[in-house]
Design an enzyme around this catalytic site. Sequence first.
Site, PDB file in Angstrom:
ATOM      1  N   LYS A 164      40.400  38.566  42.603  1.00 20.35           N
ATOM      2  CA  LYS A 164      39.599  38.252  43.997  1.00 20.35           C
ATOM      3  C   LYS A 164      40.531  38.652  45.308  1.00 20.35           C
ATOM      4  O   LYS A 164      41.669  39.062  44.977  1.00 20.35           O
ATOM      5  CB  LYS A 164      39.161  36.761  44.173  1.00 20.35           C
TER       6      LYS A 164
HETATM    7  C1  LIG Z   1      29.761  35.996  42.312  1.00 19.18           C
HETATM    8  C2  LIG Z   1      30.515  34.911  41.608  1.00 19.18           C
HETATM    9  N1  LIG Z   1      30.428  33.652  41.781  1.00 19.18           N
HETATM   10  C3  LIG Z   1      31.227  32.664  41.197  1.00 19.18           C
HETATM   11  C4  LIG Z   1      32.283  33.080  40.344  1.00 19.18           C
HETATM   12  C5  LIG Z   1      32.982  32.058  39.727  1.00 19.18           C
HETATM   13  O1  LIG Z   1      34.288  32.098  40.187  1.00 19.18           O
HETATM   14  P1  LIG Z   1      35.599  31.302  39.282  1.00 19.18           P
HETATM   15  O2  LIG Z   1      35.944  32.374  38.487  1.00 19.18           O
HETATM   16  O3  LIG Z   1      36.594  31.131  40.212  1.00 19.18           O
HETATM   17  O4  LIG Z   1      35.058  30.197  38.690  1.00 19.18           O
HETATM   18  C6  LIG Z   1      32.623  34.374  40.229  1.00 19.18           C
HETATM   19  C7  LIG Z   1      33.545  34.857  39.457  1.00 19.18           C
HETATM   20  O5  LIG Z   1      33.941  35.816  39.116  1.00 19.18           O
HETATM   21  C8  LIG Z   1      31.650  35.479  40.948  1.00 19.18           C
HETATM   22  O6  LIG Z   1      31.805  36.660  40.516  1.00 19.18           O
END
Ligand SMILES: Cc1ncc(COP(=O)(O)O)c(C=O)c1O
Length: 386
Positions: free
Chosen positions: A184
Site C-alpha cells: 500500500k
Molecule cells: C480494497 C481493499 N480493502 C481492504 C483490504 C484489506 O486490507 P488489509 O490487507 O490491510 O487487511 C484490501 C487489501 O488489500 C483491499 O485491497
Amino acid sequence: MRSSFLAFHVPDIGNEEVAAVAETLRSGWLTTGPKVHAFEHDFANYIGTPHAVAVNSGTAALHLALDAIGLQEGDEVLVPTMTFAATAEVVLYFKARPVLIDCETDTLNLDPAGLEKAIGRHTRALIPVHFAGHACDMAAILEIARTHRIKIIEDAAHALPAAYNGQRVGTFGELGCFSFYATKAICTGEGGMVTTANPEYAESVRMMSLHGISKDAWKRYSAEGSWYYEVVRPGFKYNMTDIAAALGLVQLDKCNRMWQARRRIAKIYAEALADLDEIVLPAARSNVEHAWHLYPIRLGLEQLRISRAEFIGLMREQNIGTSVHFIPLHQHPFYRDAYRYRREDFPNASDAYERLVSLPIYPAMGENDIADVVTVVRETIRRNRR
Ligand SMILES: Cc1ncc(COP(=O)(O)O)c(C=O)c1O
C-alpha cells in the site's frame, strides 16, 4: 531484454525505517504505546479528520467500523463487486449480507446508478471502495445515502492520499478505513487505520480493538494509569504495535514524496501508451486527485490475438511482473454459490475483469524500470495485433 525480474511491487523501506524500528525495539515498549498514539495523531492531521485509531490490518479497520455503526444480523450492506475479499467478508462476520453492486465503466468504482434498485428495507450501510486510488463519485453516493438514511464506511485501502473536490478520502463517510499492507501507499508490514469525525465511533473502535476494555494498555501501565480495567463488551485483539507504528510514522513523513513518484510514473505511462488503440488506460477525473496505488490497464481483446493470461505470460517472459485487480467478488465460488450471482448480473465488472492487467507503479522503480515496462507493453501489443 532485462537481465533481472521487475517485481510487481517492492516497498520503499530505507535506513530511516530500519532506525525507527530498531529504536522502538530498544525502547522496551513494543505493543500499543507512544508510537501508535503519535502515528494516529499525525495520520488524523494528514488527512484532515478529528480522530484516527490504529489497528493491525485494513480488514480489522472495516470490521470495527461496521461494529461501531451497530451492524446487526440480517442487515444488508452495499459493496462493490470490484474489490478485494476483505470489503465483503467483514459484513459476513455479523451474519449480515453483502449486496454486490456493479462498477462504472471508466473508473471501475461502484456505480451510483446501481444503488437505488439495490436498496431495500434491510440496507444499513454502503462501503464505497476508492478503486486503485481513484476517489468514488462521493457527491452522488452521499446524496443517495442521505435520502435513504444509510451509513457510509469508506474503504480507502487503496486511496492514501486521494482527494475528491479537494477533500481527502476517508473523511466523507461516517468512518474511513485504510490499509498499511506491504503493497500500500504507506506500509507497516500489516496495519490499518480507522478515521472518523465522530468521537463516539472513535471510542468504540478503540475499545473494541483491545478486548472491549474501557482503557487501553498504554494508559493502564503508564504513570498516570492504574491497574484497574473493565470489559464493557466482548471485543477483539486488533491493536497496532509500536514496532509497526514506528515504521508507519516514517512512511507517513514520506507519503507525499512517494505519492509524487507514483504520479510521475502514471504520467509517463499515460503519455507513452496513449497511442495504443488496443489498451484502455485508467481514468482520472478532473475533480479527483488520484492516489495511483495501482495502474490497471484494460486490453482491447477484440484487437489482439492473445488473451489476458497470455499477455501476462509474455510480460513475465520479458521479466516484467504484473497482477490483476480484481477478480470481481461475484465470480468467486463463495459469492456465486451463496447468493447465486451470475456473470450477467454485473456486466461492467465481468467485462472489465477479463481485460484487466495492473502494471508496476511504485517509488522504488528506477528510470530504466519504468522505461522497460513501457517498451515491453508496446512490444507485446505490437507483436500480437490482429
Ligand atoms: C480494497 C481493499 N480493502 C481492504 C483490504 C484489506 O486490507 P488489509 O490487507 O490491510 O487487511 C484490501 C487489501 O488489500 C483491499 O485491497
